[in-house]
Motif scaffolding. Structure first.
Motif, PDB file in Angstrom:
ATOM      1  N   VAL A 211       0.787  -1.076   0.136  1.00 10.26           N
ATOM      2  CA  VAL A 211      -0.048  -0.252  -0.150  1.00 10.26           C
ATOM      3  C   VAL A 211       0.812   1.264  -0.075  1.00 10.26           C
ATOM      4  O   VAL A 211       1.752   1.285   0.685  1.00 10.26           O
ATOM      5  CB  VAL A 211      -0.997  -0.034   1.326  1.00 10.26           C
ATOM      6  N   SER A 212       0.386   2.455  -0.686  1.00 10.16           N
ATOM      7  CA  SER A 212       1.137   3.534  -0.796  1.00 10.16           C
ATOM      8  C   SER A 212       0.523   4.618   0.189  1.00 10.16           C
ATOM      9  O   SER A 212      -0.650   4.665   0.168  1.00 10.16           O
ATOM     10  CB  SER A 212       1.166   4.047  -2.117  1.00 10.16           C
ATOM     11  N   GLY A 236       7.083  -8.253  15.852  1.00 12.85           N
ATOM     12  CA  GLY A 236       5.723  -7.542  16.197  1.00 12.85           C
ATOM     13  C   GLY A 236       6.111  -6.317  17.101  1.00 12.85           C
ATOM     14  O   GLY A 236       5.003  -5.755  17.584  1.00 12.85           O
ATOM     15  N   GLU A 237       7.090  -5.945  16.867  1.00 11.94           N
ATOM     16  CA  GLU A 237       7.467  -4.488  17.568  1.00 11.94           C
ATOM     17  C   GLU A 237       7.060  -3.495  16.736  1.00 11.94           C
ATOM     18  O   GLU A 237       7.134  -3.238  15.629  1.00 11.94           O
ATOM     19  CB  GLU A 237       8.979  -4.603  17.654  1.00 11.94           C
ATOM     20  N   ILE A 238       6.171  -2.659  17.596  1.00 11.24           N
ATOM     21  CA  ILE A 238       5.602  -1.397  16.717  1.00 11.24           C
ATOM     22  C   ILE A 238       6.542  -0.035  16.771  1.00 11.24           C
ATOM     23  O   ILE A 238       7.043   0.139  17.932  1.00 11.24           O
ATOM     24  CB  ILE A 238       4.348  -0.951  17.214  1.00 11.24           C
ATOM     25  N   ASN A 239       6.839   0.468  15.709  1.00 12.72           N
ATOM     26  CA  ASN A 239       7.589   1.799  15.478  1.00 12.72           C
ATOM     27  C   ASN A 239       6.812   2.708  14.596  1.00 12.72           C
ATOM     28  O   ASN A 239       6.036   2.261  13.719  1.00 12.72           O
ATOM     29  CB  ASN A 239       8.941   1.414  14.936  1.00 12.72           C
ATOM     30  N   PHE A 240       7.221   3.991  14.728  1.00  8.50           N
ATOM     31  CA  PHE A 240       6.826   5.096  13.963  1.00  8.50           C
ATOM     32  C   PHE A 240       8.132   5.109  12.833  1.00  8.50           C
ATOM     33  O   PHE A 240       9.115   5.539  13.105  1.00  8.50           O
ATOM     34  CB  PHE A 240       6.635   6.386  14.573  1.00  8.50           C
ATOM     35  N   ALA A 252       1.627  -4.353   3.200  1.00  8.37           N
ATOM     36  CA  ALA A 252       0.240  -4.137   3.875  1.00  8.37           C
ATOM     37  C   ALA A 252       0.201  -4.687   5.322  1.00  8.37           C
ATOM     38  O   ALA A 252      -0.598  -4.317   6.371  1.00  8.37           O
ATOM     39  CB  ALA A 252      -0.933  -4.266   3.207  1.00  8.37           C
ATOM     40  N   GLU A 253       0.819  -5.822   5.665  1.00  6.15           N
ATOM     41  CA  GLU A 253       0.531  -6.708   6.848  1.00  6.15           C
ATOM     42  C   GLU A 253       1.477  -5.993   7.835  1.00  6.15           C
ATOM     43  O   GLU A 253       1.293  -6.056   9.004  1.00  6.15           O
ATOM     44  CB  GLU A 253       1.468  -8.015   6.482  1.00  6.15           C
ATOM     45  N   GLU A 254       2.411  -5.082   7.503  1.00  7.46           N
ATOM     46  CA  GLU A 254       3.472  -4.307   8.546  1.00  7.46           C
ATOM     47  C   GLU A 254       2.373  -3.156   9.027  1.00  7.46           C
ATOM     48  O   GLU A 254       3.070  -2.500  10.122  1.00  7.46           O
ATOM     49  CB  GLU A 254       4.492  -4.224   8.047  1.00  7.46           C
ATOM     50  N   VAL A 255       1.816  -2.477   8.308  1.00  6.65           N
ATOM     51  CA  VAL A 255       0.870  -1.541   8.716  1.00  6.65           C
ATOM     52  C   VAL A 255       0.008  -1.685   9.922  1.00  6.65           C
ATOM     53  O   VAL A 255      -0.509  -2.569   9.919  1.00  6.65           O
ATOM     54  CB  VAL A 255       0.272  -0.665   7.552  1.00  6.65           C
ATOM     55  N   CYS A 256       0.154  -0.743  11.020  1.00  2.55           N
ATOM     56  CA  CYS A 256      -0.793  -0.950  12.238  1.00  2.55           C
ATOM     57  C   CYS A 256      -2.128  -0.241  11.820  1.00  2.55           C
ATOM     58  O   CYS A 256      -2.222   1.187  11.819  1.00  2.55           O
ATOM     59  CB  CYS A 256      -0.420  -0.322  13.244  1.00  2.55           C
TER      60      CYS A 256
END
Lengths: 257, 303
Positions: A211-212, A236-240, A252-256
C-alpha cells in the motif's frame, strides 16, 4: 542515495477532471532514477513547505515525469496554476516504491480517487498481467482509465453512485471476486479506509499486498520525522516509520491499521 | 573575504551557521545534497535516555509563513546515538552539538554524563520542547526548574553546556539568568512557540497532538527581540534561532546579540538554505568591508 533538487520546466499541463491536473515535467536526471511508487517533493512558489506528489508516469527515454494531482489547498492550487514553460522546484525522486515482480502472472492495482495516478507506472510495467480497479465518488471524478488500458491493463471502474463504470459501489466488491482467482500481488493507493479494507481482503485471501501511504510531510527525505506511520516489524515490535523515506509504499501486513 | 569564524565557549566554528535540532536528523540525509563540512556546526536530533516513539500523526501543519510540528522527540535513545550516529558525525569536520532532553533532571543528567565520555563538542540541553508531556517545556517555563535541571546536568558533564530556552514564558531574561547562574556556558533561543490550528470542516485540530510548536519566518521578529533582551541580561554567549531564512536574517540576529545562528524550517523549504545563508553573510560583510563577522555581534544601536 544522492538526492536531486532543481528547477525543471513544465512541458505540458492538462485538466483531467474538476480540480485534477496532469503535468509533464522535463527532468532527465530525475526520470532516469525514478521508480514506480516514488514521489516528487514540490515547492509551490511563495510557500514554506513542499508538497509530496506521487509519480504518475516515467518516460526515461524522453526524460519526462508525469504528475497527476488534485487541488486540496492553496499550495496545490499554486502548482496547478503553473503554465507550460514555467519552472517547478522539486526534490526528486524520493521514497521507497512498489516492488516490481518480474515473475508475477497476475497483479491487481487498486486506486481510489487521486490514488489512481501512482498505479500508472505499475500498469506500464505489468501491462496485460495487470487488472486495474479504480474507485471514484461519481462520474465527474473518473480519470486515467484510458491511460491504464493503453498500457494493456484490464480496467474495472467503480463509482459510489453508479454514474460511471461497470460497478456501482466500492473497489472492494470487484477485488473480493478477483482474489478468488489466482493473483500474485495487490498494489493499492487511496484513502485510508479503502487501503485498510484492501489490506484486510488480501490478508484473508493470503495474497501479498503493498500500500502507498500518505501523510503530512516537512523535509521529505527522512530527517524531520514528521510523516510518521505506525509499522510493526517481524518481531511484532511497533515503531513509527516515516512515509517519506521508509515508504510511501509499505507491506500492508506491517501497517498498524 | 570576511572571516566568518566564531568561537563559542572555546569551540571554534568555521562559520556561525548551524542547522537546528530536529530539522536535520543526524545529517545523513542532507549529506546527500552537500558536504557537511561546509556548515559551522550541526545540532543533532534531540536525544533522550531511552528510545522514544514520538507522537501520533499528523505531526506537521503548514501555517502562514511558518509551520507547526508535534514530532514529540522521537529518537533511538542515547546509547543508539553514541554507537550509531556520533562516530559518523565526528568525522564530518564540523562542530557537533548533541541536543539532549529528558522527562526528569536525572534523565537529562544521565544522557549528559554518557556524552561526557565521547568526543562530542558541545551539549545543547533542551528545556523547551513543547511536544512532550513531561519535562520538555515544563523545565523551561519556571526559573526554579530551569535552574535545577541546568545545575544537575552541569554536574554531569564537563562539555560546554548550551541551554535551549523556551519563548513560551513571561520573561525569557529571568530564565536566561537562572540557567546562567546554574552553570550554563551559553544559551540558545528561541525554541518553537506553542500554537494550534483547527480544521473548520471536521472541527478537529490539524495536529493529532492538538497543539504543536510554531516555527518559520513568522516567529523571526520574536526571536530578534528575545535574543536582544537576553543579550542585555546575561554575560554568556547566545546562539540565536527562530525563522532565519536568509543571510541578512542571520546578520540581524547576530547584531541583536547572537554569536552563532541556527537554521530550522528554512531547510525544509530549501535543503541548501544553510549553505546559501553562509554565502549571503559572506557577501553582506564583503560589501560592507567588514573584516570579521565577530565585529557585528551585539552591535545593534537601540533608539
Amino acid at each position: 542515495m544522492k538526492y536531486l533538487q532543481g528547477k525543471y520546466p513544465v512541458i505540458n499541463k492538462q485538466a483531467l477532471a474538476h480540480d485534477v491536473y496532469s503535468i509533464l515535467i522535463l527532468c532527465p536526471e530525475v526520470a532516469k532514477l525514478a521508480q514506480a511508487g516514488q514521489f516528487v517533493h514540490i515547492l509551490p512558489t511563495g510557500f514554506g513547505l513542499r508538497r509530496p506528489i506521487s509519480i504518475a508516469g516515467i518516460d526515461k527515454k524522453n526524460g519526462v515525469l508525469r504528475i497527476v494531482f488534485v487541488i486540496k489547498g492553496n499550495g496545490t492550487k499554486a502548482i496547478a496554476d503553473l503554465k507550460q514553460g514555467d519552472f517547478i522546484d522539486m526534490i526528486a525522486p524520493l521514497g521507497h516504491g512498489f516492488t516490481l515482480m518480474p515473475e508475477a502472472e497476475h497483479v491487481v492495482l487498486v486506486g481510489g480517487g487521486i490514488g489512481v495516478p501512482p498505479m500508472l507506472p505499475l500498469a506500464e510495467y505489468y501491462g496485460e498481467k495487470a487488472t486495474a480497479i479504480s474507485g471514484f465518488r461519481s462520474f465527474q471524478q473518473v480519470i486515467l482509465q484510458e491511460d491504464l488500458e493503453n498500457y494493456g491493463a484490464k480496467t474495472i471502474c467503480c463509482t459510489e453512485d453508479g454514474s460511471a463504470g461497470a460497478v456501482k459501489g466500492f473497489v472492494t466488491t470487484p477485488l473480493e471476486q478477483l482474489l478468488t482467482e489466482s493473483v500474485d500481488a495487490v498494489f493499492a493507493c487511496g484513502a485510508l479506509p479503502m487501503l485498510k479494507a484492501v489490506a484486510e481482503l488480501c490478508k484473508r485471501n493470503k495474497i501479498y499486498c503493498e500500500v502507498s501511504m500518505e501523510e503530512r510531510m516537512a523535509c521529505g527525505v527522512g530527517a524531520c520525522l514528521g510523516c510518521a506511520c505506525e509499522i510493526k516489524n517481524a518481531d511484532g515490535e511497533i515503531n513509527f516509520l516515516h512515509v517519506c523515506k521508509n515508504g510511501p509504499v509499505f507491506n500492508a501486513e506491517e501497517v498498524c491499521w | 573575504m570576511a572571516d566568518l569564524s566564531v568561537n563559542i565557549c572555546g569551540i571554534d566554528f568555521k562559520n556561525p551557521i548551524i542547522p537546528a535540532s530536529g530539522v536535520f536528523g543526524y545529517g545523513r540525509e542532507y549529506e546527500e545534497f552537500y558536504s557537511l563540512s561546509e556548515l559551522g556546526g550541526i545540532a543533532t536530533k534531540g536525544t533522550t535516555a531511552k528510545k522514544r516513539t514520538g507522537n501520533l500523526a499528523p505531526r506537521i501543519a503548514e501555517t502562514p509563513a511558518g509551520m507547526l510540528n508535534s514530532v514529540g522527540l522521537q529518537n533511538g535513545g542515547i546509547d543508539n546515538f553514541i554507537a550509531q550516529e556520533l562516530p559518523n558525525l565526528l568525522q564530518k569536520n564540523t562542530v557537533i552539538l548533541a541536543n539532549i532532553a529528558g522527562s526528569t533532571p536525572e534523565e537529562c543528567a544521565e544522557v549528559a554524563s554518557k556524552l561526557d565520555n565521547t568526543d562530542v563538542h558541545m551539549i545543547e540541553l533542551n528545556i523547551s520542547c513543547p511536544n512532550v508531556k513531561q519535562g520538555g517545556a515544563a523545565f523551561g517555563t519556571s526559573c526554579a526548574m530551569a535552574e535545577q535541571v541546568t545545575s544537575v546536568v552541569r554536574k554531569a558533564t564537563s562539555k560546554p553546556l548550551v541551554v535551549k530556552l523556551s519563548p513560551n514564558v513571561t520573561s525569557i531574561t529571568e530564565i536566561a539568568k537562572a540557567v546562567e547562574s546554574a552553570g550554563a556556558d551559553a544559551v540558545s533561543l528561541i525554541n518553537t512557540l506553542l500554537g494550534m490550528r483547527i480544521d473548520v470542516n471536521t472541527r478537529r485540530p490539524v495536529l493529532r497532538n492538538n497543539v504543536g510548536g510554531l516555527s518559520g519566518s513568522a516567529i523571526f521578529p520574536i526571536a530578534v527581540r528575545m535574543v536582544w533582551q537576553v543579550a542585555n541580561a546575561v554575560q554568556i554567549p547566545i546562539i540565536g534561532m527562530g525563522g532565519v531564512t536568509s543571510g541578512e536574517n542571520a546578520i540581524e540576529l547576530m547584531m541583536a546579540g547572537a554569536s552563532a545562528v541556527q537554521v530550522g524550517m528554512a531547510v525544509f523549504t530549501d535543503p541548501y538554505a544553510p549553505i546559501k545563508i553562509i554565502n549571503q553573510m559572506q557577501e553582506f560583510l564583503d560589501n560592507k568591508n567588514i573584516s570579521s563577522v565577530r565585529e557585528i555581534i551585539g552591535t545593534v544601536q537601540p533608539w
